[in-house]
Design a protein around this motif. Sequence first.
Motif, short mmCIF file in Angstrom:
data_model
loop_
_atom_site.label_atom_id
_atom_site.label_comp_id
_atom_site.label_asym_id
_atom_site.label_seq_id
_atom_site.Cartn_x
_atom_site.Cartn_y
_atom_site.Cartn_z
N VAL A 38 0.84 -1.21 0.00
CA VAL A 38 0.00 0.00 0.00
C VAL A 38 0.87 1.25 0.00
CG1 VAL A 38 -1.78 1.27 1.27
CG2 VAL A 38 -1.84 -1.22 1.22
N GLY A 39 0.51 2.21 -0.83
CA GLY A 39 1.24 3.47 -0.88
C GLY A 39 0.54 4.46 -1.79
N GLU A 40 0.77 5.73 -1.55
CA GLU A 40 0.16 6.77 -2.38
C GLU A 40 0.68 6.70 -3.81
OE1 GLU A 40 -0.31 10.75 -0.18
OE2 GLU A 40 1.30 9.77 0.91
N SER A 41 0.00 7.39 -4.69
CA SER A 41 0.44 7.46 -6.07
C SER A 41 1.85 8.04 -6.14
CB SER A 41 -0.53 8.34 -6.88
OG SER A 41 -0.13 8.42 -8.22
N GLY A 42 2.74 7.39 -6.86
CA GLY A 42 4.12 7.84 -6.95
C GLY A 42 5.04 7.20 -5.94
N SER A 43 4.53 6.22 -5.20
CA SER A 43 5.36 5.57 -4.17
C SER A 43 6.27 4.49 -4.74
CB SER A 43 4.47 4.98 -3.07
OG SER A 43 3.60 4.02 -3.60
N GLY A 44 6.08 4.12 -6.00
CA GLY A 44 6.97 3.15 -6.62
C GLY A 44 6.38 1.76 -6.76
N LYS A 45 5.09 1.59 -6.50
CA LYS A 45 4.47 0.26 -6.57
C LYS A 45 4.56 -0.33 -7.97
CE LYS A 45 0.44 1.64 -5.24
NZ LYS A 45 0.72 3.10 -5.21
N SER A 46 4.19 0.45 -8.98
CA SER A 46 4.21 -0.05 -10.36
C SER A 46 5.63 -0.36 -10.82
CB SER A 46 3.55 0.96 -11.30
OG SER A 46 2.18 1.14 -10.97
N LEU A 47 6.60 0.44 -10.37
CA LEU A 47 8.00 0.17 -10.72
C LEU A 47 8.45 -1.17 -10.15
CD1 LEU A 47 9.80 3.62 -10.28
CD2 LEU A 47 9.43 2.38 -12.41
N ILE A 48 8.06 -1.44 -8.91
CA ILE A 48 8.43 -2.71 -8.28
C ILE A 48 7.80 -3.88 -9.03
CG2 ILE A 48 8.15 -4.10 -6.18
CD1 ILE A 48 8.30 -1.46 -4.60
N ALA A 49 6.52 -3.74 -9.38
CA ALA A 49 5.84 -4.80 -10.13
C ALA A 49 6.51 -5.02 -11.49
CB ALA A 49 4.37 -4.45 -10.31
N SER A 50 6.86 -3.94 -12.17
CA SER A 50 7.50 -4.06 -13.48
C SER A 50 8.89 -4.66 -13.37
CB SER A 50 7.58 -2.68 -14.15
OG SER A 50 6.29 -2.15 -14.38
N ALA A 51 9.60 -4.36 -12.28
CA ALA A 51 10.94 -4.94 -12.07
C ALA A 51 10.84 -6.45 -11.87
CB ALA A 51 11.61 -4.29 -10.86
N ILE A 52 9.82 -6.90 -11.14
CA ILE A 52 9.63 -8.34 -10.94
C ILE A 52 9.29 -9.02 -12.26
CG2 ILE A 52 8.21 -10.09 -9.80
CD1 ILE A 52 7.79 -8.04 -7.52
N MET A 53 8.44 -8.38 -13.06
CA MET A 53 8.02 -8.97 -14.33
C MET A 53 9.07 -8.81 -15.43
SD MET A 53 4.97 -10.20 -13.79
CE MET A 53 4.26 -10.42 -15.41
N GLY A 54 10.04 -7.88 -15.24
CA GLY A 54 11.05 -7.65 -16.26
C GLY A 54 10.58 -6.74 -17.38
N PHE A 55 9.62 -5.85 -17.05
CA PHE A 55 9.04 -4.97 -18.06
C PHE A 55 9.69 -3.59 -18.10
CE2 PHE A 55 4.67 -7.25 -17.62
CZ PHE A 55 5.18 -8.31 -18.37
N LEU A 56 10.62 -3.30 -17.21
CA LEU A 56 11.16 -1.94 -17.12
C LEU A 56 12.02 -1.60 -18.34
CD1 LEU A 56 12.23 -1.41 -13.39
CD2 LEU A 56 10.40 -0.27 -14.63
N ASP A 57 11.95 -0.32 -18.70
CA ASP A 57 12.79 0.20 -19.77
C ASP A 57 14.26 0.08 -19.37
OD1 ASP A 57 14.29 2.56 -21.19
OD2 ASP A 57 12.40 2.35 -22.28
N PRO A 58 15.16 -0.22 -20.32
CA PRO A 58 16.59 -0.34 -19.99
C PRO A 58 17.19 0.90 -19.34
CG PRO A 58 16.16 -1.22 -22.18
CD PRO A 58 14.89 -0.57 -21.72
#
Length: 355
Positions: A38-58
């Motif tokens: 749980v965290g406010e918008s901009g807390s990094g939740k989506s970045l963490i999810a994308s890092a686990i999935m391997g979806f982040l931009d290089p």
Amino acid sequence: MLLDVRNLTITGQSEHGPVDVVDRVSFSVAEGEVHSLVGESGSGKSLIASAIMGFLDPRWQVRADRLWFDGKDLLSMSKQQRRKIIGVDIAMIFQDPRSYLDPNDTIEAQLAEAILTEDLDAKHWWSRRSERRQKVIQLLHRVGIKEHQQVMESFPFEISEGVAQKVMIASAIAHRPRLLIADEPTTAMEPATRAQIYRLLGRFHASHKMSILLMSQDMGTIMPESQRLTMLYSGQIMESGPTEALLKEPFHPYTKAITSTSLYQQSQCQPKTHLPTLPGASPPMQHLPIGCRLGPRCPNARRQCVVTPSIQKFRAHVYACHYPLNSAGKEQGLKRSDIVRAEVDSDTEQEHDND
């Protein structure tokens, strides 16, 4: 442990140089567990999810002491090795389902593509098409869509937001994944549709013992089945622990503020009553404060907060705060008083020895 994340750091580039947008985040998800982040918008939740999935931009740099799934290091895997896990053992539901559905294909075509050939019983290629169609219908029924014919023939822009999210869930569970990452799956939905989506996820968790990592903005949108809760603010872990214990007795001021707001909104409020809120807003990536990032907004902030607090453990809670609340604060205050008393006693003994 199914998912084990230790000191995950995600660095991005700003006009002032590299910035650790996610700063040494650690958490874990056990087999069959529902863990809410749980965290406010901009807390990094989506970045963490994308890092686990391997979806982040290089352009994003991902570092971690441990980013393991079922004992396998995700960061050391090649793209081909990771593809064998992502989409099969790990699936993800996104915030805006329409943006991740192909606008040029019907729902039937997209769900049929999510069904692997290995999952089909038909031995001959000419009979596989009808079997895929039957499996698509079964998937739609499992997520609560009874009018399957109309939905199957529709394009993503022709269905509602709630139906699109159900289609996304159907695609995600097509392979019965062991871990489902739900990144704010009910954003901007009506309360009735939101409750329906969470009942659906809860049913899959109960029937298949599927682990769920749920990303949410507030306490009011976490699943009732959530067993563990982690509070995230501006890329830093504030507190983590069993959901029931954390809601009953929070140790971090941020957890208390978010909990109070959520509970107050659910209670019967008098007209024109001011809601309890945390003043200010989350800092932008370019201007992250030093030390505890909640410091400029924290009602308990003091001079010591310019130093990043270390992770402390008390009972089943893990928290990062120099001045924790409730039992942890009392225990920490007791330890400090013991240290001061010991120093005073030591000075007194030295004075007697000198005499």
